[in-house]
Design a protein around this motif. Sequence first.
Motif, mmCIF file in Angstrom:
data_model
loop_
_atom_site.group_PDB
_atom_site.id
_atom_site.type_symbol
_atom_site.label_atom_id
_atom_site.label_comp_id
_atom_site.label_asym_id
_atom_site.label_seq_id
_atom_site.Cartn_x
_atom_site.Cartn_y
_atom_site.Cartn_z
ATOM 1 N N CYS A 1 12.938 -0.973 -15.406
ATOM 2 C CA CYS A 1 12.208 -0.651 -14.191
ATOM 3 C C CYS A 1 10.971 0.127 -14.633
ATOM 4 O O CYS A 1 11.094 1.244 -15.150
ATOM 5 N N THR A 2 9.790 -0.461 -14.468
ATOM 6 C CA THR A 2 8.553 0.120 -14.976
ATOM 7 C C THR A 2 7.721 0.712 -13.846
ATOM 8 O O THR A 2 7.564 0.090 -12.791
ATOM 9 N N ILE A 3 7.208 1.913 -14.089
ATOM 10 C CA ILE A 3 6.293 2.576 -13.154
ATOM 11 C C ILE A 3 4.963 2.758 -13.865
ATOM 12 O O ILE A 3 4.883 3.435 -14.892
ATOM 13 N N MET A 4 3.921 2.134 -13.337
ATOM 14 C CA MET A 4 2.574 2.300 -13.886
ATOM 15 C C MET A 4 1.736 3.075 -12.878
ATOM 16 O O MET A 4 1.477 2.596 -11.770
ATOM 17 N N ASP A 5 1.337 4.285 -13.267
ATOM 18 C CA ASP A 5 0.575 5.168 -12.390
ATOM 19 C C ASP A 5 -0.917 4.944 -12.630
ATOM 20 O O ASP A 5 -1.427 5.202 -13.724
ATOM 21 N N LEU A 6 -1.611 4.460 -11.598
ATOM 22 C CA LEU A 6 -3.034 4.157 -11.706
ATOM 23 C C LEU A 6 -3.913 5.297 -11.202
ATOM 24 O O LEU A 6 -5.134 5.127 -11.074
ATOM 25 N N LYS A 7 -3.331 6.443 -10.929
ATOM 26 C CA LYS A 7 -4.107 7.576 -10.441
ATOM 27 C C LYS A 7 -5.184 7.959 -11.459
ATOM 28 O O LYS A 7 -4.898 8.175 -12.629
ATOM 29 N N LEU B 1 8.463 -3.811 -11.447
ATOM 30 C CA LEU B 1 7.243 -3.103 -11.807
ATOM 31 C C LEU B 1 6.629 -2.517 -10.551
ATOM 32 O O LEU B 1 6.334 -3.239 -9.592
ATOM 33 N N TYR B 2 6.451 -1.191 -10.566
ATOM 34 C CA TYR B 2 5.797 -0.503 -9.471
ATOM 35 C C TYR B 2 4.433 -0.018 -9.941
ATOM 36 O O TYR B 2 4.329 0.790 -10.875
ATOM 37 N N LEU B 3 3.384 -0.524 -9.314
ATOM 38 C CA LEU B 3 2.027 -0.058 -9.562
ATOM 39 C C LEU B 3 1.711 0.959 -8.470
ATOM 40 O O LEU B 3 1.511 0.596 -7.308
ATOM 41 N N ILE B 4 1.716 2.244 -8.843
ATOM 42 C CA ILE B 4 1.542 3.297 -7.837
ATOM 43 C C ILE B 4 0.138 3.898 -7.921
ATOM 44 O O ILE B 4 -0.536 3.799 -8.943
ATOM 45 N N ASN B 5 -0.260 4.534 -6.836
ATOM 46 C CA ASN B 5 -1.602 5.115 -6.738
ATOM 47 C C ASN B 5 -2.678 4.060 -7.011
ATOM 48 O O ASN B 5 -3.706 4.353 -7.648
ATOM 49 N N ALA B 6 -2.413 2.838 -6.550
ATOM 50 C CA ALA B 6 -3.395 1.765 -6.745
ATOM 51 C C ALA B 6 -4.692 2.135 -6.043
ATOM 52 O O ALA B 6 -4.683 2.524 -4.873
ATOM 53 N N PRO C 1 6.089 -17.354 -9.348
ATOM 54 C CA PRO C 1 6.655 -16.678 -8.171
ATOM 55 C C PRO C 1 7.785 -15.712 -8.517
ATOM 56 O O PRO C 1 7.953 -14.683 -7.848
ATOM 57 N N VAL C 2 8.568 -16.027 -9.543
ATOM 58 C CA VAL C 2 9.651 -15.132 -9.956
ATOM 59 C C VAL C 2 9.083 -13.803 -10.436
ATOM 60 O O VAL C 2 9.606 -12.727 -10.128
ATOM 61 N N THR C 3 7.973 -13.855 -11.173
ATOM 62 C CA THR C 3 7.328 -12.636 -11.660
ATOM 63 C C THR C 3 6.733 -11.843 -10.503
ATOM 64 O O THR C 3 6.854 -10.615 -10.454
ATOM 65 N N VAL C 4 6.098 -12.521 -9.572
ATOM 66 C CA VAL C 4 5.469 -11.860 -8.422
ATOM 67 C C VAL C 4 6.500 -11.057 -7.633
ATOM 68 O O VAL C 4 6.216 -9.937 -7.168
ATOM 69 N N GLN C 5 7.700 -11.583 -7.489
ATOM 70 C CA GLN C 5 8.750 -10.888 -6.744
ATOM 71 C C GLN C 5 9.148 -9.567 -7.399
ATOM 72 O O GLN C 5 9.675 -8.670 -6.727
ATOM 73 N N LYS C 6 8.883 -9.415 -8.688
ATOM 74 C CA LYS C 6 9.263 -8.206 -9.413
ATOM 75 C C LYS C 6 8.210 -7.100 -9.310
ATOM 76 O O LYS C 6 8.475 -5.961 -9.672
ATOM 77 N N ILE C 7 7.005 -7.437 -8.835
ATOM 78 C CA ILE C 7 5.883 -6.501 -8.873
ATOM 79 C C ILE C 7 5.584 -5.975 -7.472
ATOM 80 O O ILE C 7 5.454 -6.742 -6.513
ATOM 81 N N HIS C 8 5.465 -4.641 -7.369
ATOM 82 C CA HIS C 8 5.206 -3.995 -6.091
ATOM 83 C C HIS C 8 3.972 -3.113 -6.241
ATOM 84 O O HIS C 8 3.959 -2.171 -7.040
ATOM 85 N N VAL C 9 2.925 -3.420 -5.486
ATOM 86 C CA VAL C 9 1.681 -2.656 -5.537
ATOM 87 C C VAL C 9 1.687 -1.638 -4.407
ATOM 88 O O VAL C 9 1.750 -2.003 -3.228
ATOM 89 N N LEU C 10 1.658 -0.363 -4.779
ATOM 90 C CA LEU C 10 1.749 0.720 -3.803
ATOM 91 C C LEU C 10 0.559 1.658 -3.937
ATOM 92 O O LEU C 10 0.015 1.843 -5.020
ATOM 93 N N GLY C 11 0.149 2.247 -2.828
ATOM 94 C CA GLY C 11 -0.938 3.212 -2.844
ATOM 95 C C GLY C 11 -0.430 4.610 -3.128
ATOM 96 O O GLY C 11 0.527 4.802 -3.881
ATOM 97 N N GLY C 12 -1.039 5.589 -2.510
ATOM 98 C CA GLY C 12 -0.646 6.973 -2.751
ATOM 99 C C GLY C 12 0.632 7.372 -2.051
ATOM 100 O O GLY C 12 1.285 8.347 -2.441
#
Length: 344
Positions: free
Chosen positions: A180-186, A218-223, A240-251
């Motif tokens: 479970c990956t968290i990538m912080d884009l802040k 994969l959670y992309l946070i602070n996008a 599509p399988v990869t897309v389902q794993k990725i969640h783009v989130l803001g602050g």
Amino acid sequence: MAEITPTDLELDPKYDDYDFPTKAPIPQTGHAGYLTALQQAQVHQLRLMLEAEGYTQRLDTLTLLRFLRARKFDVNLSKHMFVECEKWRKETNLDDTVPTWEYPEKEDIFKYYPQYYHKTDKDGRPVYIEQLGGIDLTAMYKITTAERMITNLAVEYERLSDPRLPACSRKSGYLLETCCTIMDLKGVGLTKAPQVFGYVKQVSGLSQNYYPERLGRLYLINAPWGFSTVWNVIKAWLDPVTVQKIHVLGGSYQKQLLEQVPAENLPKPFGGTCECAGGCALSDMGPWREKEWTRPAKWEKKEAKADATITNTPGEIKEGAAAAEGAAPAAEAADVRAPAPAAA
């Protein structure tokens, strides 16, 4: 959708010596415990093709299944991917690097680019965190080199494979192969974006080409503003399988992130409650540090065996006394792990 029937995983005693569960937690075709007869035959076919070309390492069933899934069970494409990976491993001398790798500049690099494993999500997978906002490659390359950064990434992928994931599998009671990956884009603004995403593209290539099927979520946070528009274009190119794993989130990401990662496992800066002594980023806490679940990695056993059977004397290196006298060498003598770097 047709029901997926559980099946026993056919193991090869020559290569499969797992000491952790080997059945996937969720019924998915192509995953351990849920193979069709054709998919099981494709595992055997891929192994025979690789053996015919002289390959003897990493031919265990779970590894071959990951390469097959990455290429939609096209055996020829999977074989090509595996061969290219083995060529890269040989060129980088990775098998000899992993047991002896040290990264003393880690703490200095973390001032710019924290990247680390920390405990587990609610599914039992290792949580991997990257904070990209502070990346300054010019400053970082005064501390280390691009080559050493990539080597460290590869070493940590090896240590994810063993001992991290096996320890998590033992604790969970089922096979875990992903993170479970968290990538912080802040802090990744317009001026810094080209440098940051250029580096991310480079390391992503290593992941996709040589360590397939390791992404669970994969959670992309602070996008940053405008990223969602870019993402809508990018995801049209992805499986599509990869897309389902990725969640783009803001602050306002904390609620959704905490639905996947327990608060006590999530570092406090991300909305959790965990505050490890010395900082979560450098703690490397997880089941792989818990005596009940961890075991020496295969590369550690190999190193321990080498240390037990070789002694240095002035002017020469020779086999240890036990081996010289015909006694069985003391293989796998020590159950000791040197602290693994937290970065990945």
